[in-house]
Design an enzyme around this catalytic site. Structure first.
Site, mmCIF file in Angstrom:
data_model
loop_
_atom_site.group_PDB
_atom_site.id
_atom_site.type_symbol
_atom_site.label_atom_id
_atom_site.label_comp_id
_atom_site.label_asym_id
_atom_site.label_seq_id
_atom_site.Cartn_x
_atom_site.Cartn_y
_atom_site.Cartn_z
ATOM 1 N N SER A 295 0.870 -1.188 0.000
ATOM 2 C CA SER A 295 0.000 0.000 0.000
ATOM 3 C C SER A 295 0.897 1.225 0.000
ATOM 4 O O SER A 295 2.031 1.179 0.494
ATOM 5 C CB SER A 295 -0.871 0.002 1.266
ATOM 6 O OG SER A 295 -1.376 1.288 1.530
ATOM 7 N N TYR B 101 -1.539 -0.917 10.054
ATOM 8 C CA TYR B 101 -1.762 -1.205 8.628
ATOM 9 C C TYR B 101 -0.506 -0.854 7.810
ATOM 10 O O TYR B 101 -0.014 -1.659 7.015
ATOM 11 C CB TYR B 101 -2.969 -0.403 8.153
ATOM 12 C CG TYR B 101 -3.343 -0.636 6.709
ATOM 13 C CD1 TYR B 101 -4.007 -1.796 6.321
ATOM 14 C CD2 TYR B 101 -3.035 0.303 5.730
ATOM 15 C CE1 TYR B 101 -4.345 -2.011 4.996
ATOM 16 C CE2 TYR B 101 -3.373 0.094 4.405
ATOM 17 C CZ TYR B 101 -4.032 -1.059 4.041
ATOM 18 O OH TYR B 101 -4.363 -1.279 2.720
ATOM 19 N N ALA B 102 0.006 0.364 8.046
ATOM 20 C CA ALA B 102 1.185 0.807 7.292
ATOM 21 C C ALA B 102 2.386 -0.083 7.588
ATOM 22 O O ALA B 102 3.141 -0.456 6.675
ATOM 23 C CB ALA B 102 1.497 2.264 7.634
ATOM 24 N N ALA B 103 2.563 -0.452 8.860
ATOM 25 C CA ALA B 103 3.693 -1.323 9.225
ATOM 26 C C ALA B 103 3.550 -2.685 8.552
ATOM 27 O O ALA B 103 4.529 -3.253 8.050
ATOM 28 C CB ALA B 103 3.764 -1.469 10.743
ATOM 29 N N SER B 104 2.319 -3.204 8.524
ATOM 30 C CA SER B 104 2.121 -4.517 7.882
ATOM 31 C C SER B 104 2.424 -4.435 6.392
ATOM 32 O O SER B 104 3.020 -5.345 5.812
ATOM 33 C CB SER B 104 0.678 -5.009 8.109
ATOM 34 O OG SER B 104 -0.256 -4.284 7.328
ATOM 35 N N LYS B 105 2.046 -3.331 5.764
ATOM 36 C CA LYS B 105 2.246 -3.199 4.321
ATOM 37 C C LYS B 105 3.710 -2.909 3.986
ATOM 38 O O LYS B 105 4.203 -3.278 2.914
ATOM 39 C CB LYS B 105 1.326 -2.113 3.760
ATOM 40 C CG LYS B 105 -0.168 -2.477 3.873
ATOM 41 C CD LYS B 105 -0.491 -3.744 3.101
ATOM 42 C CE LYS B 105 -1.977 -4.058 3.057
ATOM 43 N NZ LYS B 105 -2.273 -5.261 2.268
#
Ligand code: NAD
Length: 252
Positions: free
Chosen positions: A144, A157-161
């Site tokens: 993302s 979310y950002a860390a996972s992406k």
């Protein structure tokens, strides 16, 4: 175009949004595809839509499963190989989003997002690798723009992406000489279930919103699926380890 005739694929997140559009696109181009999602009823409908659009040899088979469950992932991949006799493409599109102010982000929500988006993608890659190495196939993961560009209230979310992008480039180099290609897409805002369901925490600073808005508006799932199909096909033959930004110019 029949770029996937005679090829077998797995598409996760296939019940909705980008995964659904990817399933339909691949099957329309002749793929035999295992459609994976948690949401059984929507998955069935997506499979019917894909089969209606099927190109020569194309077929979609629904396979409800949780990508964050190790045993379910193993059964999913072996099920695809047993059914189709091969595996040429893995499109890891399934994902979830949660928002919070980071200073009071619940740990269980952090862990849920990492488990689905990052660990789920890893589990699918790990299980599929032996078969994809045999076919000299391709993986397309879903990152993302939030991984790179600082989208507020989306820390987990950002860390996972970001993790998905790192996993992608690692696998790309590790298996390059074995003939496997591993790329990712990094969509910006796309009109899907995730964006329809998004809510933001109380007290956010709305002046930060332009960071996540495209000058030409949100994208359609089909406009992302066409890039996934290119990366998974021979048209992407010299793309390896790339994370392709698809955001209508938001971060240009
Ligand atoms: N829509 C956007 O603006 C946007 C932007 C950047 C990245 N993405 C990414 O695109 C991907 C697809 O999302 P979308 O926008 O199409 O949303 P969506 O909600 O329409 O589709 C996501 C699908 O993933 C499935 N899913 C969730 N958890 C799962 C699990 N554990 N196992 C199996 N399936 C599971 C859901 O049931 C759903 O059908 C996600 O990885 C998302 O993070 C979306």
């Amino acid at each position: 175009m029949e770029r996937f005739e005679g090829r077998a694929a797995i598409v996760t997140g296939a019940a909705s949004g980008i995964g659904r559009a990817t399933l339909i696109r691949l099957v329309a181009e002749g793929a035999q595809a295992l459609a994976v999602d948690l949401s059984e009823d929507a998955l069935e409908l997506a499979t019917v839509a894909a089969n209606q659009a099927a190109g020569s040899g194309g077929t979609a088979v629904a396979h409800p499963a949780d990508i964050s469950d190790e045993a379910a992932v193993a059964a999913t991949v072996s099920g695809a190989v047993e059914r189709f006799g091969r595996l040429d493409a893995l499109c890891n599109i399934a994902g979830i989003m949660r928002t919070a102010h980071t200073h009071d982000h619940p740990l269980d929500v952090w862990e849920e997002v990492l488990r689905v988006n990052l660990t789920g993608t890893f589990l699918m890659c790990r299980a599929a690798l032996p078969h994809l190495l045999e076919s000299r196939g391709a993986i397309v993961n879903c990152s993302s723009t939030s991984a790179t560009f600082g989208h507020p209230w989306m820390a987990a979310y950002a860390a996972s992406k970001g993790g998905v992008a790192a996993l992608t480039s690692t696998l790309a180099v590790e298996y390059a000489k074995a003939g496997l290609r591993v790329n990712a897409i990094a969509p910006g805002s796309v009109e899907t279930g995730i964006t329809q369901a998004i809510t933001f925490p109380e007290g956010i600073d709305a002046s930060l919103f332009p960071r996540i808005m495209s000058p030409i508006g949100p994208g359609r799932p089909e406009s992302v699926a066409s890039v996934v199909a290119m990366l998974a096909s021979e048209d992407g033959a010299h793309l390896n380890g790339a994370t392709v930004r698809i955001d209508g110019g938001t971060h240009a």
